[in-house]
Enzyme design. Structure first.
Site, PDB file in Angstrom:
ATOM      1  N   ASP A  46     -20.946  26.750  28.138  1.00 21.30           N
ATOM      2  CA  ASP A  46     -20.984  25.334  27.766  1.00 21.30           C
ATOM      3  C   ASP A  46     -22.261  24.687  28.317  1.00 21.30           C
ATOM      4  O   ASP A  46     -22.504  23.495  28.106  1.00 21.30           O
ATOM      5  CB  ASP A  46     -19.710  24.586  28.187  1.00 21.30           C
ATOM      6  CG  ASP A  46     -19.451  24.620  29.677  1.00 21.30           C
ATOM      7  OD1 ASP A  46     -20.217  25.268  30.408  1.00 21.30           O
ATOM      8  OD2 ASP A  46     -18.467  23.978  30.124  1.00 21.30           O
ATOM      9  N   SER A  47     -23.113  25.488  28.974  1.00 20.89           N
ATOM     10  CA  SER A  47     -24.486  25.060  29.271  1.00 20.89           C
ATOM     11  C   SER A  47     -25.187  24.715  27.955  1.00 20.89           C
ATOM     12  O   SER A  47     -26.238  24.058  27.952  1.00 20.89           O
ATOM     13  CB  SER A  47     -25.250  26.165  30.012  1.00 20.89           C
ATOM     14  OG  SER A  47     -25.104  27.401  29.341  1.00 20.89           O
ATOM     15  N   ASP A  85     -17.064  30.059  26.725  1.00 22.60           N
ATOM     16  CA  ASP A  85     -16.595  29.060  27.692  1.00 22.60           C
ATOM     17  C   ASP A  85     -15.591  28.126  27.048  1.00 22.60           C
ATOM     18  O   ASP A  85     -15.857  27.572  25.970  1.00 22.60           O
ATOM     19  CB  ASP A  85     -17.792  28.205  28.156  1.00 22.60           C
ATOM     20  CG  ASP A  85     -18.203  28.515  29.572  1.00 22.60           C
ATOM     21  OD1 ASP A  85     -17.395  29.090  30.327  1.00 22.60           O
ATOM     22  OD2 ASP A  85     -19.348  28.175  29.928  1.00 22.60           O
ATOM     23  N   LYS A 115     -13.802  32.079  29.098  1.00 25.07           N
ATOM     24  CA  LYS A 115     -14.062  31.815  30.519  1.00 25.07           C
ATOM     25  C   LYS A 115     -13.545  30.425  30.864  1.00 25.07           C
ATOM     26  O   LYS A 115     -13.733  29.476  30.104  1.00 25.07           O
ATOM     27  CB  LYS A 115     -15.561  31.909  30.829  1.00 25.07           C
ATOM     28  CG  LYS A 115     -15.899  31.523  32.272  1.00 25.07           C
ATOM     29  CD  LYS A 115     -17.284  31.994  32.684  1.00 25.07           C
ATOM     30  CE  LYS A 115     -18.416  31.086  32.287  1.00 25.07           C
ATOM     31  NZ  LYS A 115     -18.347  29.723  32.861  1.00 25.07           N
ATOM     32  N   GLU A 117     -13.102  27.572  34.235  1.00 21.17           N
ATOM     33  CA  GLU A 117     -13.561  27.209  35.581  1.00 21.17           C
ATOM     34  C   GLU A 117     -12.380  26.801  36.460  1.00 21.17           C
ATOM     35  O   GLU A 117     -11.502  26.059  36.017  1.00 21.17           O
ATOM     36  CB  GLU A 117     -14.547  26.040  35.507  1.00 21.17           C
ATOM     37  CG  GLU A 117     -15.843  26.394  34.797  1.00 21.17           C
ATOM     38  CD  GLU A 117     -16.853  25.246  34.792  1.00 21.17           C
ATOM     39  OE1 GLU A 117     -16.613  24.205  35.434  1.00 21.17           O
ATOM     40  OE2 GLU A 117     -17.895  25.411  34.127  1.00 21.17           O
ATOM     41  N   GLU A 184     -20.761  31.128  41.117  1.00 21.20           N
ATOM     42  CA  GLU A 184     -22.009  30.370  40.946  1.00 21.20           C
ATOM     43  C   GLU A 184     -22.393  29.616  42.218  1.00 21.20           C
ATOM     44  O   GLU A 184     -21.586  28.869  42.780  1.00 21.20           O
ATOM     45  CB  GLU A 184     -21.846  29.381  39.776  1.00 21.20           C
ATOM     46  CG  GLU A 184     -23.093  28.530  39.548  1.00 21.20           C
ATOM     47  CD  GLU A 184     -23.112  27.818  38.205  1.00 21.20           C
ATOM     48  OE1 GLU A 184     -22.210  28.027  37.379  1.00 21.20           O
ATOM     49  OE2 GLU A 184     -24.068  27.049  37.988  1.00 21.20           O
TER      50      GLU A 184
HETATM   51  O1  KIV Z   1     -22.193  27.575  30.896  1.00 25.70           O
HETATM   52  C1  KIV Z   1     -22.825  28.512  31.402  1.00 25.70           C
HETATM   53  O2  KIV Z   1     -23.900  28.912  30.934  1.00 25.70           O
HETATM   54  C2  KIV Z   1     -22.260  29.151  32.577  1.00 25.70           C
HETATM   55  C3  KIV Z   1     -23.167  30.036  33.371  1.00 25.70           C
HETATM   56  C4  KIV Z   1     -24.065  29.205  34.185  1.00 25.70           C
HETATM   57  C5  KIV Z   1     -22.422  31.026  34.176  1.00 25.70           C
HETATM   58  O3  KIV Z   1     -21.130  28.922  32.919  1.00 25.70           O
END
Ligand code: KIV
Length: 282
Positions: A46-47, A85, A115, A117, A184
């Site tokens: 989600d970056s 994510d 994924k 968090e 992280e």
């Molecule tokens: O969103 C993302 O790119 C991430 C990485 C920084 C691990 O969660």
């Protein structure tokens, strides 16, 4: 053609002390590139919100955004495992909400895993999703979706209490069925302890060299992101400068008539041209 990286392959790599590689991607050509270059895992992070959509953080990213980009990435990867994510507030409300959104994400995109968090507070969601047969990658340490609560993008787990909680959370995620954990921005010594204390792979980002693998954001590695670059990033190529050179050369040539040249143009039959030319009013 070789088979897709599986969660068993990743566990075997941990046992054999063979490092796992992971990078983010948000579109088809990048996914294809990473896949061909032999990256084990591709993260549709989600970056996306920051490096592609221009937001200040990841909180504005929606499930629809993730599904749209996840589909493209899944189409580009034939051997890399693709992990998507789950964005902010799509799994925190209840186990049912988490299962339903994770199911939608996998069904609509074709990615291999999701994924999430967090630690203890999302354990029920992880249990529900893995119970439905969807592989889950955890994410501890600096969790960008909680950046407000953490007081900014800071190193996590430096004091006894937060370090102990992180170790406990890693064990809880393993027990809940996660196949691996992204760690992280934590001190390398703590990352080493966590990596040794659980049997599932730990993929570090700003967590030092002792993790079972490493992940970075593609735009940081390639020098494409113009925002603040964290200290743990290594930029391998100056791609943005090269791209800018290309764009400037194009603009210049269009202006001075250098492009298009003969080889970029199509010809037409002289006879037809004459007929057009001789038409009254032409
Ligand atoms: O969103 C993302 O790119 C991430 C990485 C920084 C691990 O969660």
């Amino acid at each position: 053609m070789s088979a897709k990286t599986s969660i068993i392959d990743l566990k075997n790599k941990k046992q054999a002390a063979e490092k796992i590689t992971m990078l983010t991607a948000y579109d088809y050509p990048t996914s294809e590139l990473l896949d061909e270059a032999g990256v084990d895992m591709i993260l549709v992070g989600d970056s996306l919100g920051m490096v592609v959509l221009g937001y200040e953080d990841t909180l504005s990213v929606t499930l629809e955004d993730m599904i749209h980009h996840g589909k493209a990435v899944a189409r580009g990867a034939s051997t890399s495992m693709v992990v998507l994510d789950m964005p902010f507030m799509t799994y925190q409300i209840s186990r049912e909400q988490a299962m339903s959104n994770a199911g939608r994400a996998v069904q609509e995109t074709g990615v291999d895993a999701v994924k999430l968090e967090g630690g203890k507070e999302i354990a029920k969601a992880v249990e529900g999703i893995t119970g439905a047969g969807i592989p889950v990658l955890g994410h501890l340490g600096l969790t960008p979706q909680s950046v407000g609560q953490m007081g900014g993008f800071k190193v996590q787990g430096k004091d006894l209490q937060t370090a102990q909680k992180m170790m406990e959370d890693a064990r809880i995620l393993e027990q809940a069925g996660a196949f691996g954990i992204v760690l992280e921005c934590v001190p390398r010594q703590l990352a080493r302890l966590i990596t040794r204390s659980i049997s599932i792979p730990v993929i570090g980002i700003g967590a030092g060299e002792h993790c079972d693998g490493q992940v970075l954001v593609y735009h940081d590695v390639m020098g494409l992101y113009t925002g603040k670059r964290p200290r743990f990033v290594k930029q391998y190529v100056e791609t943005r400068k090269e791209m800018e050179k290309g764009v400037r050369a194009y603009v210049e040539e269009v202006k001075n008539g250098g492009f298009p040249a003969g080889e970029h143009c199509f010809e037409m039959d002289e006879e037809i041209l004459n007929q057009l030319d001789n038409k009254p009013g032409s």
